[in-house]
Design a protein around this motif. Structure first.
Motif, PDB file in Angstrom:
ATOM      1  N   ALA A   1       0.879  -1.427  -0.234  1.00 33.29           N
ATOM      2  CA  ALA A   1      -0.631   0.848  -0.147  1.00 33.29           C
ATOM      3  C   ALA A   1       1.092   1.098   0.004  1.00 33.29           C
ATOM      4  O   ALA A   1       1.893   1.189   0.313  1.00 33.29           O
ATOM      5  N   LYS A   2       0.125   2.167  -0.065  1.00 30.53           N
ATOM      6  CA  LYS A   2       0.998   3.564  -0.173  1.00 30.53           C
ATOM      7  C   LYS A   2       1.853   3.840   0.952  1.00 30.53           C
ATOM      8  O   LYS A   2       2.535   4.529   0.874  1.00 30.53           O
ATOM      9  N   SER A   3       0.817   3.749   2.116  1.00 34.68           N
ATOM     10  CA  SER A   3       1.076   3.629   3.387  1.00 34.68           C
ATOM     11  C   SER A   3       1.380   2.406   4.436  1.00 34.68           C
ATOM     12  O   SER A   3       0.429   1.459   4.681  1.00 34.68           O
ATOM     13  N   PRO A   4       2.383   1.311   3.623  1.00 32.67           N
ATOM     14  CA  PRO A   4       2.097   0.351   4.422  1.00 32.67           C
ATOM     15  C   PRO A   4       2.155  -0.498   5.273  1.00 32.67           C
ATOM     16  O   PRO A   4       2.841   0.027   6.828  1.00 32.67           O
ATOM     17  N   LYS A   5       1.754  -1.616   6.144  1.00 36.12           N
ATOM     18  CA  LYS A   5       1.590  -1.571   7.367  1.00 36.12           C
ATOM     19  C   LYS A   5       1.924  -3.486   7.363  1.00 36.12           C
ATOM     20  O   LYS A   5       1.226  -4.495   6.866  1.00 36.12           O
ATOM     21  N   TYR A   6       2.738  -3.532   7.925  1.00 35.32           N
ATOM     22  CA  TYR A   6       3.033  -4.998   8.571  1.00 35.32           C
ATOM     23  C   TYR A   6       2.445  -5.552   9.718  1.00 35.32           C
ATOM     24  O   TYR A   6       3.989  -5.842  10.884  1.00 35.32           O
ATOM     25  N   GLY A   7       1.882  -5.509   9.517  1.00 36.09           N
ATOM     26  CA  GLY A   7       1.001  -6.218  11.197  1.00 36.09           C
ATOM     27  C   GLY A   7       0.924  -7.835  10.506  1.00 36.09           C
ATOM     28  O   GLY A   7      -0.189  -8.178   9.580  1.00 36.09           O
ATOM     29  N   MET A   8       1.572  -9.437  10.784  1.00 42.71           N
ATOM     30  CA  MET A   8       1.141 -10.009  11.196  1.00 42.71           C
ATOM     31  C   MET A   8       0.595 -10.956  12.009  1.00 42.71           C
ATOM     32  O   MET A   8       0.307 -12.153  12.248  1.00 42.71           O
ATOM     33  N   LEU A   9      -0.244 -10.310  13.011  1.00 44.17           N
ATOM     34  CA  LEU A   9      -1.811 -11.375  13.789  1.00 44.17           C
ATOM     35  C   LEU A   9      -2.774 -11.677  12.506  1.00 44.17           C
ATOM     36  O   LEU A   9      -2.347 -12.802  13.301  1.00 44.17           O
ATOM     37  N   PRO A  10      -2.934 -11.558  11.428  1.00 45.40           N
ATOM     38  CA  PRO A  10      -4.209 -12.001  10.988  1.00 45.40           C
ATOM     39  C   PRO A  10      -3.213 -13.363  10.141  1.00 45.40           C
ATOM     40  O   PRO A  10      -3.993 -14.608  10.571  1.00 45.40           O
ATOM     41  N   LEU A  11      -1.669 -13.069   9.901  1.00 45.42           N
ATOM     42  CA  LEU A  11      -1.131 -14.746   9.250  1.00 45.42           C
ATOM     43  C   LEU A  11      -1.012 -15.553  10.715  1.00 45.42           C
ATOM     44  O   LEU A  11      -1.268 -16.567  10.137  1.00 45.42           O
ATOM     45  N   ILE A  12      -0.873 -15.008  11.469  1.00 45.55           N
ATOM     46  CA  ILE A  12      -0.491 -15.810  12.945  1.00 45.55           C
ATOM     47  C   ILE A  12      -1.799 -16.594  13.368  1.00 45.55           C
ATOM     48  O   ILE A  12      -2.291 -17.914  13.284  1.00 45.55           O
ATOM     49  N   ILE A  13      -3.098 -15.791  13.399  1.00 44.85           N
ATOM     50  CA  ILE A  13      -4.395 -16.767  13.716  1.00 44.85           C
ATOM     51  C   ILE A  13      -4.463 -17.560  12.150  1.00 44.85           C
ATOM     52  O   ILE A  13      -5.148 -18.922  13.153  1.00 44.85           O
ATOM     53  N   SER A  14      -4.124 -16.908  11.573  1.00 46.95           N
ATOM     54  CA  SER A  14      -4.948 -17.799  10.739  1.00 46.95           C
ATOM     55  C   SER A  14      -3.988 -19.388  10.506  1.00 46.95           C
ATOM     56  O   SER A  14      -4.943 -20.501   9.970  1.00 46.95           O
ATOM     57  N   THR A  15      -3.232 -18.982  10.394  1.00 46.47           N
ATOM     58  CA  THR A  15      -2.252 -19.923  10.564  1.00 46.47           C
ATOM     59  C   THR A  15      -2.697 -20.984  11.967  1.00 46.47           C
ATOM     60  O   THR A  15      -2.437 -22.461  11.496  1.00 46.47           O
ATOM     61  N   THR A  16      -2.456 -20.490  12.737  1.00 44.65           N
ATOM     62  CA  THR A  16      -3.485 -21.191  14.017  1.00 44.65           C
ATOM     63  C   THR A  16      -4.482 -21.859  13.764  1.00 44.65           C
ATOM     64  O   THR A  16      -4.447 -23.342  14.390  1.00 44.65           O
ATOM     65  N   ILE A  17      -5.573 -21.493  13.311  1.00 49.78           N
ATOM     66  CA  ILE A  17      -6.912 -22.068  12.670  1.00 49.78           C
ATOM     67  C   ILE A  17      -6.801 -22.750  12.150  1.00 49.78           C
ATOM     68  O   ILE A  17      -7.258 -24.037  12.359  1.00 49.78           O
ATOM     69  N   VAL A  18      -5.769 -23.059  10.755  1.00 51.82           N
ATOM     70  CA  VAL A  18      -5.532 -24.289   9.705  1.00 51.82           C
ATOM     71  C   VAL A  18      -5.124 -25.382  10.770  1.00 51.82           C
ATOM     72  O   VAL A  18      -5.156 -26.473  10.710  1.00 51.82           O
ATOM     73  N   THR A  19      -3.995 -25.368  11.226  1.00 49.64           N
ATOM     74  CA  THR A  19      -3.240 -26.043  12.258  1.00 49.64           C
ATOM     75  C   THR A  19      -4.026 -26.917  13.325  1.00 49.64           C
ATOM     76  O   THR A  19      -4.293 -28.082  12.654  1.00 49.64           O
ATOM     77  N   LEU A  20      -4.876 -26.370  13.268  1.00 57.35           N
ATOM     78  CA  LEU A  20      -5.474 -26.531  14.912  1.00 57.35           C
ATOM     79  C   LEU A  20      -6.635 -27.443  14.512  1.00 57.35           C
ATOM     80  O   LEU A  20      -7.185 -29.023  14.719  1.00 57.35           O
ATOM     81  N   GLY A  21      -7.411 -26.686  12.811  1.00 59.57           N
ATOM     82  CA  GLY A  21      -8.360 -27.547  12.657  1.00 59.57           C
ATOM     83  C   GLY A  21      -7.650 -29.208  11.890  1.00 59.57           C
ATOM     84  O   GLY A  21      -8.597 -29.781  12.189  1.00 59.57           O
TER      85      GLY A  21
END
Length: 296
Positions: free
Chosen positions: A61-81
């Motif tokens: 994005a024009k103002s980049p944002k590097y927040g990886m909490l969605p990636l961590i939660i997504s990985t955790t949900i898929v792995t736990l499932g």
């Protein structure tokens, strides 16, 4: 073979085995050093806490944002499932093959299950797109089936051969004397399996589960194809998600070299490295705990 020759061979193989062990440690240390070195360049620009807790991943994005909490939660949900599906099914299948199946059926089932591990992940992902995804979409009345549930089911299928094979070997390795003693006091086959065999095989079963977790958390192509790749905070299993491995695979090929975005992908890999390490340490803790229990 004389005594001196045996001593020489023992020394030779001792050196070989020690060298290979040290090489494995050196390789692991080299991977970590490479990840950590490149991650430092990223954390000089972005505070680690903001990176871990940030809820937006928009590096282009024009103002980049590097927040990886969605990636961590997504990985955790898929792995736990995946583990919720794979662990009961895998352990049940392993117990059936080891204790209930006839020798002929066992000789058919075990090689067939092990062959599942040879199926390429891209094929599993393709099946998720053309078969499982539309089925989930129809059942849940969704616009598409590329979501966390799709990825979890596919990862469970991929983890099953490892869990079943290792767990079956652990159950089969339980001494026959344990079973005979249990039958001798009047226990049924089910009671013997539940209260004697499985507790005795617990270290091996835990190792099988942890290998399955490692297989699921590190998978890339299947989740890249079947989960939708939406960099948003997921609210349920029917949401499209983007895992950490998929993020690295998608973005590494197009990111400009030695930019903040480039180093951010190394930071993601470092976090994934620690997540896998923690999972293995937890598994090792319980394995040692059960071993000490049996030794006592």
């Amino acid at each position: 073979m004389n005594y001196k020759t045996r001593i020489s061979l023992d020394f030779f193989f001792k050196v070989i085995f020690k060298t290979t062990g040290l090489l494995v440690l050196a390789l692991l240390g080299g991977i970590f050093a490479m990840l950590f070195y490149n991650s430092i360049s990223f954390f000089l620009d972005i505070p680690p806490l903001d990176f871990i807790t940030g809820i937006e991943w928009v590096p282009t994005a024009k103002s980049p944002k590097y927040g990886m909490l969605p990636l961590i939660i997504s990985t955790t949900i898929v792995t736990l499932g995946a583990m919720i599906i794979a662990i009961p099914l895998g352990l049940g299948t392993a117990a059936f093959i080891s204790e209930y199946a006839s020798p002929r059926l066992k000789n058919i089932l075990k090689p067939t299950i092990e062959m599942l591990a040879a199926i390429p992940s891209v094929v599993i992902g393709f099946l998720g797109i053309v078969v499982l995804g539309p089925g989930i979409a129809n059942l849940a009345d969704l616009p598409n089936g590329l979501n966390a549930l799709n990825g979890a089911i596919l990862l469970a299928i991929m983890a099953l051969p490892t869990i079943i094979t290792v767990a079956e070997d652990a159950i089969h390795a339980v001494p026959k004397a344990y079973k005979e003693a249990s039958y001798g006091v009047g226990a049924t086959k089910w009671q013997t399996l539940r209260k004697v065999i499985i507790p005795a095989a617990a270290p091996g079963i835990i190792a099988a589960v942890m290998l399955g977790v490692g297989r699921a958390i590190g998978e890339t192509m299947t989740v890249l194809m079947a989960t939708g790749n939406a960099s948003l905070l997921p609210t349920g299993i029917f949401d499209s998600v983007k895992t950490m491995t998929a993020t690295i695979a998608i973005e590494m090929g197009e990111v400009p070299y030695q930019t903040t975005h480039y180093y951010a992908l190394y930071a993601i890999a470092t976090v994934l490295f620690f997540m896998t390490l923690i999972a293995n340490l937890v598994g090792e803790f319980f394995i040692n705990k059960f071993r000490k229990y049996h030794a006592a």
